[in-house]
Design a protein around this motif. Structure first.
Motif, short mmCIF file in Angstrom:
data_model
loop_
_atom_site.label_atom_id
_atom_site.label_comp_id
_atom_site.label_asym_id
_atom_site.label_seq_id
_atom_site.Cartn_x
_atom_site.Cartn_y
_atom_site.Cartn_z
N ALA A 91 1.03 -1.22 -0.01
CA ALA A 91 0.23 0.03 0.26
C ALA A 91 1.09 1.23 -0.18
CB ALA A 91 -0.87 0.01 1.27
N HIS A 92 0.42 2.31 -0.69
CA HIS A 92 0.95 3.69 -0.63
C HIS A 92 0.15 4.79 -0.46
CE1 HIS A 92 0.29 4.88 -4.73
NE2 HIS A 92 0.07 3.51 -4.92
N GLY A 97 -4.40 5.98 4.81
CA GLY A 97 -5.44 6.66 5.77
C GLY A 97 -4.51 7.45 6.47
N LEU A 98 -3.52 8.55 5.83
CA LEU A 98 -3.15 9.22 6.92
C LEU A 98 -3.48 10.65 6.95
CD1 LEU A 98 0.49 8.67 5.01
CD2 LEU A 98 -0.41 7.58 7.01
N PRO A 126 -1.15 15.01 3.42
CA PRO A 126 -0.69 13.67 4.21
C PRO A 126 -0.32 12.51 3.27
CG PRO A 126 -2.63 14.93 5.52
CD PRO A 126 -2.14 15.53 4.11
N SER A 127 -0.95 12.31 2.30
CA SER A 127 -0.64 11.07 1.52
C SER A 127 0.12 11.31 0.40
CB SER A 127 -2.05 10.62 0.79
OG SER A 127 -2.49 11.46 0.00
N PRO A 192 -1.98 0.07 8.98
CA PRO A 192 -0.80 -0.66 8.41
C PRO A 192 0.26 0.56 8.78
CG PRO A 192 -1.86 0.72 6.70
CD PRO A 192 -2.94 0.48 7.85
N ALA A 193 1.54 0.02 8.96
CA ALA A 193 2.62 0.64 9.52
C ALA A 193 3.10 1.59 8.13
CB ALA A 193 3.90 -0.08 9.71
N VAL A 194 3.68 2.74 8.26
CA VAL A 194 4.40 3.42 7.34
C VAL A 194 5.76 3.15 7.72
CG1 VAL A 194 4.67 5.89 6.74
CG2 VAL A 194 2.65 5.35 7.66
N ASN A 195 6.51 2.37 6.81
CA ASN A 195 7.73 1.66 6.92
C ASN A 195 8.50 1.94 5.98
OD1 ASN A 195 6.63 -0.25 5.44
ND2 ASN A 195 6.57 -2.00 6.72
#
Length: 305
Positions: A91-92, A97-98, A126-127, A192-195
C-alpha cells in the motif's frame, strides 16, 4: 454538439454478458486499440510540452502551488511486507489513511536524513510527500507505485551507479520508520505501518498542458492537476466536450445502468454527438447516432469479446 468521453478501468472488471441493447450499440461502434496502463490512458487525453510525465511536479502544483522553477520527486509513505524472498509493496499514499498527526509524528524524524543529502522533504498533503531536487543532479529511473504494488521490490528499486544513492536513502528511511514508536500506535489501532518511502514521478512542471475538453469530472488528484494546468474550469458546464473519470466503478451493473445507458439515451435523443469509452487496457469504443444503420454488424456479447 457536445461529446462525452469516459475513462474506465480495464474491461476485465466488467466481465460477463451484456444487455442486448448495449451489446448491439458496442457491436456497431468504431473500435480502436491503444496502449494499456494508467499513464497511457491519460496521455491519450492530455498533451504535455515538453513531452514527459512529471507526476511529482504536477501534483505539487495542485497541493502547494509552488512547483514552478523546481525539480520534484514524490517520496510517498508506503507499507512494505516481508516475504520468503524479500519484501513487497502492499500500500502507498492514500491507501494508508494518513492525516496531519501522522505527518507531525513521522516527518521530523526523516527530514534530517534527507537534509544531510542536500534534499528538502515536506508533506503539503498527508498522502503525498515531496523532495525538491537540485536541477543538475543525475537521477535513475524510478518505478511508479501502480507498477510495483503486490510485486517483489527487488526488480523495481533504482539500479546502476546513479541508483546507489537512492537505494541507500530508501534503506535508511526504512530503518528510521521501522524504529519509530508512532508505527506501534498505528498497529494498535489496526492501521498499516508507514515503514518506507517510495520515490517516483520525477520532473519539472511542463511548459504547457493541452486537452480538447472543456470539462473534466474526477476526484483523482493527477487528473485534477492535469486539467488545472490545461486551464479547464472547475465549474460544471453544460453542452461542452467532457471527460468523465469512472475508473472507480466496481461492477458491470454500475457501468451499464448508471453510466452507459443514460448516455446512450442522450445519444439517441440528439443531446450528444458521440460517446467514447476509453478502457485502461487500451480498448476504445466510439459510439455515434448514425451507427444504428450498421445492421449487418453482430452484437457484442461481452466487453472482452
Amino acid at each position: 454538439m457536445a461529446s462525452a468521453t469516459l475513462l474506465l478501468p480495464a474491461r476485465a472488471r466488467f466481465a460477463g454478458a451484456l444487455p442486448a441493447q448495449v451489446g448491439k450499440a458496442l457491436g456497431r461502434a468504431d473500435r480502436a486499440q491503444g496502449e494499456s496502463g494508467e499513464r497511457a490512458q491519460l496521455r491519450r487525453h492530455f498533451q504535455l510540452v515538453p513531452d514527459h510525465w512529471p507526476v511529482a511536479a504536477l501534483t505539487r502544483q495542485l497541493d502547494a502551488g509552488d512547483a514552478a522553477g523546481g525539480r520534484w520527486l514524490r517520496a510517498d509513505p508506503a507499507y512494505l511486507a516481508p516475504d520468503m524472498t524479500g519484501a513487497r509493496l502492499l500500500a502507498h499514499g492514500p491507501a494508508l489513511g494518513l492525516d496531519a498527526s501522522d505527518v507531525a509524528a513521522l516527518l521530523p524524524a526523516l527530514k534530517p536524513l534527507f537534509g544531510d543529502a542536500g534534499l528538502l522533504l515536506d508533506a503539503p498533503e498527508p498522502s503525498r510527500w515531496y523532495l525538491r531536487l537540485p536541477s543538475d543532479s543525475p537521477l535513475p529511473d524510478f518505478a511508479a507505485p501502480e507498477d510495483v504494488v503486490g510485486d517483489d521490490l527487488f526488480g523495481h528499486l533504482p539500479h546502476g551507479e546513479t541508483g546507489r544513492r537512492w537505494r541507500a536513502l530508501f534503506t535508511e528511511a526504512q530503518v528510521l520508520l521501522h524504529q519509530h514508536p508512532w508505527n506501534a500506535q498505528r498497529a494498535a489501532q489496526g492501521k498499516p505501518a508507514v515503514n518506507a518511502l517510495w520515490f517516483w514521478g520525477q520532473g519539472v512542471l511542463p511548459q504547457s498542458v493541452r486537452t480538447v475538453y472543456r470539462q473534466v469530472r474526477s476526484r483523482d488528484d493527477l487528473l485534477r492537476a492535469l486539467s488545472g494546468q490545461a486551464g479547464v474550469p472547475e465549474s460544471i458546464e453544460e453542452g461542452v466536450d467532457a471527460l468523465v473519470d469512472l475508473r472507480h466503478l466496481k461492477s458491470r451493473a454500475m457501468f451499464v445502468d448508471e453510466a452507459l445507458m443514460p448516455l446512450l439515451a442522450e445519444l439517441r435523443g440528439g443531446k450528444l454527438a458521440q460517446v467514447v469509452l476509453d478502457f485502461q487496457d487500451g480498448t476504445q469504443f466510439t459510439l455515434r447516432t448514425g451507427q444504428r444503420w450498421r445492421l449487418l454488424r453482430r452484437a457484442l456479447p461481452q466487453l472482452d469479446a
